[in-house]
Design a protein around this motif. Structure first.
Motif, PDB file in Angstrom:
ATOM      1  N   PRO A 425      35.791  12.399  39.729  1.00 37.08           N
ATOM      2  CA  PRO A 425      36.271  13.345  40.391  1.00 37.08           C
ATOM      3  C   PRO A 425      35.953  12.939  42.076  1.00 37.08           C
ATOM      4  CG  PRO A 425      34.284  14.078  39.210  1.00 37.08           C
ATOM      5  CD  PRO A 425      34.879  12.725  38.655  1.00 37.08           C
ATOM      6  N   VAL A 426      35.552  12.010  42.293  1.00 32.48           N
ATOM      7  CA  VAL A 426      35.510  11.890  43.686  1.00 32.48           C
ATOM      8  C   VAL A 426      36.536  11.720  44.276  1.00 32.48           C
ATOM      9  CG1 VAL A 426      34.309   9.956  45.394  1.00 32.48           C
ATOM     10  CG2 VAL A 426      33.224  10.222  43.155  1.00 32.48           C
ATOM     11  N   GLY A 427      36.516  12.501  45.550  1.00 33.58           N
ATOM     12  CA  GLY A 427      37.591  12.845  46.463  1.00 33.58           C
ATOM     13  C   GLY A 427      38.339  14.157  46.179  1.00 33.58           C
ATOM     14  N   LEU A 428      37.819  14.865  44.940  1.00 33.27           N
ATOM     15  CA  LEU A 428      38.340  16.050  44.644  1.00 33.27           C
ATOM     16  C   LEU A 428      37.766  17.404  45.814  1.00 33.27           C
ATOM     17  CD1 LEU A 428      39.991  17.747  42.733  1.00 33.27           C
ATOM     18  CD2 LEU A 428      37.809  18.077  41.456  1.00 33.27           C
ATOM     19  N   GLU A 429      36.855  17.327  46.059  1.00 33.85           N
ATOM     20  CA  GLU A 429      36.149  18.333  46.951  1.00 33.85           C
ATOM     21  C   GLU A 429      36.260  17.941  48.643  1.00 33.85           C
ATOM     22  OE1 GLU A 429      32.359  19.891  46.286  1.00 33.85           O
ATOM     23  OE2 GLU A 429      32.865  20.194  44.075  1.00 33.85           O
ATOM     24  N   ASN A 430      36.196  16.688  48.595  1.00 34.83           N
ATOM     25  CA  ASN A 430      36.298  16.157  50.125  1.00 34.83           C
ATOM     26  C   ASN A 430      37.292  15.015  50.182  1.00 34.83           C
ATOM     27  OD1 ASN A 430      34.359  17.962  51.514  1.00 34.83           O
ATOM     28  ND2 ASN A 430      33.063  17.134  49.883  1.00 34.83           N
ATOM     29  N   PRO A 431      38.529  14.998  49.992  1.00 35.87           N
ATOM     30  CA  PRO A 431      39.414  14.091  50.038  1.00 35.87           C
ATOM     31  C   PRO A 431      39.570  13.090  51.228  1.00 35.87           C
ATOM     32  CG  PRO A 431      40.759  16.191  49.989  1.00 35.87           C
ATOM     33  CD  PRO A 431      39.170  16.334  50.063  1.00 35.87           C
ATOM     34  N   ASP A 432      39.446  13.801  52.076  1.00 39.63           N
ATOM     35  CA  ASP A 432      39.372  12.957  53.409  1.00 39.63           C
ATOM     36  C   ASP A 432      37.956  12.068  53.835  1.00 39.63           C
ATOM     37  OD1 ASP A 432      41.712  13.988  54.330  1.00 39.63           O
ATOM     38  OD2 ASP A 432      40.901  15.741  55.289  1.00 39.63           O
ATOM     39  N   ARG A 433      37.004  12.315  53.215  1.00 45.57           N
ATOM     40  CA  ARG A 433      35.889  11.604  53.477  1.00 45.57           C
ATOM     41  C   ARG A 433      35.362  11.006  52.215  1.00 45.57           C
ATOM     42  NH1 ARG A 433      31.088  15.807  53.988  1.00 45.57           N
ATOM     43  NH2 ARG A 433      30.961  15.558  51.805  1.00 45.57           N
ATOM     44  N   THR A 456      46.980  16.499  48.890  1.00 45.22           N
ATOM     45  CA  THR A 456      46.853  15.675  50.110  1.00 45.22           C
ATOM     46  C   THR A 456      46.377  14.081  49.740  1.00 45.22           C
ATOM     47  OG1 THR A 456      44.597  16.382  50.308  1.00 45.22           O
ATOM     48  CG2 THR A 456      46.273  17.765  51.517  1.00 45.22           C
ATOM     49  N   GLU A 457      46.635  13.273  50.753  1.00 48.79           N
ATOM     50  CA  GLU A 457      46.273  11.700  50.298  1.00 48.79           C
ATOM     51  C   GLU A 457      44.910  11.774  50.474  1.00 48.79           C
ATOM     52  OE1 GLU A 457      48.392   7.661  51.729  1.00 48.79           O
ATOM     53  OE2 GLU A 457      47.385   8.914  53.058  1.00 48.79           O
ATOM     54  N   THR A 458      44.082  11.099  49.319  1.00 42.36           N
ATOM     55  CA  THR A 458      42.730  11.069  49.449  1.00 42.36           C
ATOM     56  C   THR A 458      42.318   9.611  50.278  1.00 42.36           C
ATOM     57  OG1 THR A 458      42.903   9.301  47.562  1.00 42.36           O
ATOM     58  CG2 THR A 458      42.723  11.680  46.956  1.00 42.36           C
ATOM     59  N   ARG A 459      41.155   9.534  50.544  1.00 39.00           N
ATOM     60  CA  ARG A 459      40.731   8.586  51.356  1.00 39.00           C
ATOM     61  C   ARG A 459      41.206   7.219  50.546  1.00 39.00           C
ATOM     62  NH1 ARG A 459      34.361   7.179  53.206  1.00 39.00           N
ATOM     63  NH2 ARG A 459      34.649   4.939  53.908  1.00 39.00           N
ATOM     64  N   LEU A 460      40.654   7.256  49.457  1.00 37.31           N
ATOM     65  CA  LEU A 460      41.160   5.935  48.627  1.00 37.31           C
ATOM     66  C   LEU A 460      42.398   5.376  48.653  1.00 37.31           C
ATOM     67  CD1 LEU A 460      40.382   3.752  46.362  1.00 37.31           C
ATOM     68  CD2 LEU A 460      40.780   5.216  44.681  1.00 37.31           C
TER      69      LEU A 460
END
Length: 512
Positions: A425-433, A456-460
């Motif tokens: 779930p990494v990127g779910l709450e803070n997709p930009d960071r 939105t596009e995730t950081r990954l």
């Protein structure tokens, strides 16, 4: 057909601002609520001219609400006697227009004690609790019902989904006693009441014009209530589905499924259900033999963190879900709960449309319920799979189950692969960071698939695109697995193009 009432709250900071919002509210509201307590330029000593302007500006029935202690809590609670004198100036409006007056219970009781003339038939006597939903809510109802008010109103903070059962009990009591009542839960756990309470007998539900103009935690917008959830058309016979998880506020599934129901003219609704206590939810809300809520529940989507734990509460699990060891779809068939896993199809279709998976080197990050489904799917497609996780023991456990390899997440930078899949779930709450993968581990020409299902596009994915990778959004898996769920529940083929449109994408997500 029954039409459930939606009241739109206007909470402008000034009288002119409130007047500006009326035309937008009028187009969607059955009733317009003017929050007089938000008006910073309202002449408190003589509010009549300003209020008259507001009332004259619309042909809709009006609710006048004044709870200054809620809006200006830093200034302390306003004296009940002051509020009593305030309302006395406004009661004459009841003689010429359909106007209702929302009075705090303490203010209503003050009027009763003095035996002063009050247009009780047009009074909404209300109780608010912004901290919790008290277990003695029926005692609160009895206190409200002791007044001759035309409508009773209870709004409490729902800390858990089960708090809605207390609100339901109030509405059932009110219906038996013939007392028009509004009962709504605030906060994310109370959203279910804002959508379904009218089908339980609530006099109305409240919405705002925009999310920024909400006047209570968890209040939905007019567009959400009317267009997304179709609240005016819901009935006690509406078939209910929803997503259970913690959190669920980010979920795009309500947009997809509700738009698909609407397009196929199905009397179904799909809800976001914040579930913290899975055992109690399955007992009190789901299983036909034990549930305490009178709804036509037909199925559930299951997301983090319940995909594995939910299995123990089901009567049957299909072959694929049993092999995966995780369930993301529950179908209620008669008195039985049956579990499926549509994540398998959801993961495979986006990949198979891009390359032959046989022999492809695939690295999967994570060892939870989503990772299980992806590993199972890729193993069946004869891919060469490596599972990496922060906890090596969990990666090894998953790898052993499906006959693949395992390693620690820190190994990712030194591994060659054709496909990299983030199943955490990494990127779910803070997709930009947030990203679970260092940019140095991203290889040009490879495929990076981030299962995080957000719009939105995730950081990954952003970093992967910049490094020359081909990227796949989690929306692709979301839509394909949702289509399988839709057909399992309704026995209708899912309108895929409608689902894509509902989440603001073209029929196929653009490949970078």
């Amino acid at each position: 057909m029954r039409h459930n009432k939606v009241a739109i709250s206007i909470a402008g900071a000034t009288i002119d601002r409130a007047l500006e919002r009326i035309s937008a509210a009028r187009s969607v509201a059955d009733i317009i609520e003017f929050r007089l307590d938000y008006l910073t330029d309202l002449p408190i000593d003589d509010p009549r001219p300003a209020v008259a302007r507001l009332i004259r500006s619309t042909d809709r029935p009006v609710i006048l609400t004044y709870h200054p202690d809620q809006v200006r809590s830093s200034e302390g609670a306003v004296d009940v006697e002051f509020q009593r004198r305030f309302w006395q100036q406004l009661f004459p409006f009841a003689e010429s227009r359909p106007v209702q007056f929302d009075l705090d219970i303490e203010v209503a009781e003050a009027f009763l004690k003095r035996s002063e003339p009050v247009p009780w038939a047009q009074v909404i006597v209300s109780y608010h609790n912004f901290e919790q939903t008290p277990t003695d809510l029926l005692d609160v109802y009895r206190r409200l019902a002791a007044t001759p008010a035309g409508v009773l109103k209870i709004a409490t903070m729902a800390r858990d989904l089960t708090d809605n059962l207390l609100l339901l009990a109030v509405l059932e009591r009110a219906r038996r006693e013939g007392r028009p009542t509004i009962a709504l839960g605030m906060g994310e756990a109370g959203v279910i009441s804002r959508i379904l309470a009218p089908t339980w007998g609530s006099f109305l539900t409240f919405g705002s014009l925009t999310a920024e103009e909400a006047t209570a935690p968890g209040q939905l917008t007019a567009r959400e209530l009317i267009s997304l959830y179709r609240v005016p058309q819901l009935t006690p016979d509406t078939h209910v589905t929803g997503v259970i998880g913690n959190p669920v506020s980010h979920s795009l599934s309500p947009r997809m499924h509700n738009e698909a129901f609407k397009r196929l003219h199905l009397n179904w609704v799909y809800l976001p259900l914040l579930v913290k206590d899975l055992r109690r939810f399955m007992t009190d809300f789901v299983h036909p033999s034990t549930r305490k809520i009178p709804w036509s529940l037909r199925g559930l989507s299951v997301t983090i963190p319940h995909k594995v734990a939910v299995v123990r509460y089901l009567d049957r699990v299909d072959e694929t879900a049993r092999a995966v060891g995780a369930v993301n779809t529950v179908v209620i068939e008669g008195n039985r709960l049956v579990g499926y896993n549509s994540d398998v199809v959801g993961a495979l279709r986006p990949l198979q449309s891009r390359l032959d998976l046989r022999g492809a080197r695939v690295v999967i990050l994570g060892a939870g319920g989503a990772a299980r489904a992806v590993v199972y799917a890729l193993r069946r497609a004869e891919a060469d799979v490596l599972v990496l996780a922060r906890r090596l023991d969990r990666a090894e456990q998953l790898a052993q189950r499906f006959g693949v390899r395992a390693g620690h997440l820190s190994d990712v930078a030194g591994i060659e692969y054709d496909i990299l899949i983030n199943a955490t779930p990494v990127g779910l709450e803070n997709p930009d960071r947030d990203s679970i993968v260092p940019s140095s581990a991203l290889r040009p020409g490879t495929i990076v698939f981030d299962l995080v299902p957000i719009g939105t596009e995730t950081r990954l994915l952003r970093e992967a695109r910049r490094r020359g990778c081909r990227t796949i959004s989690g929306l692709e898996m979301l839509v394909h697995q949702a289509a399988v769920q839709f057909q399992l529940w309704t026995r209708h083929r899912a309108p895929l193009s409608v689902m894509w449109e509902a989440i603001g994408e073209s029929e196929r997500v653009r490949e970078h």
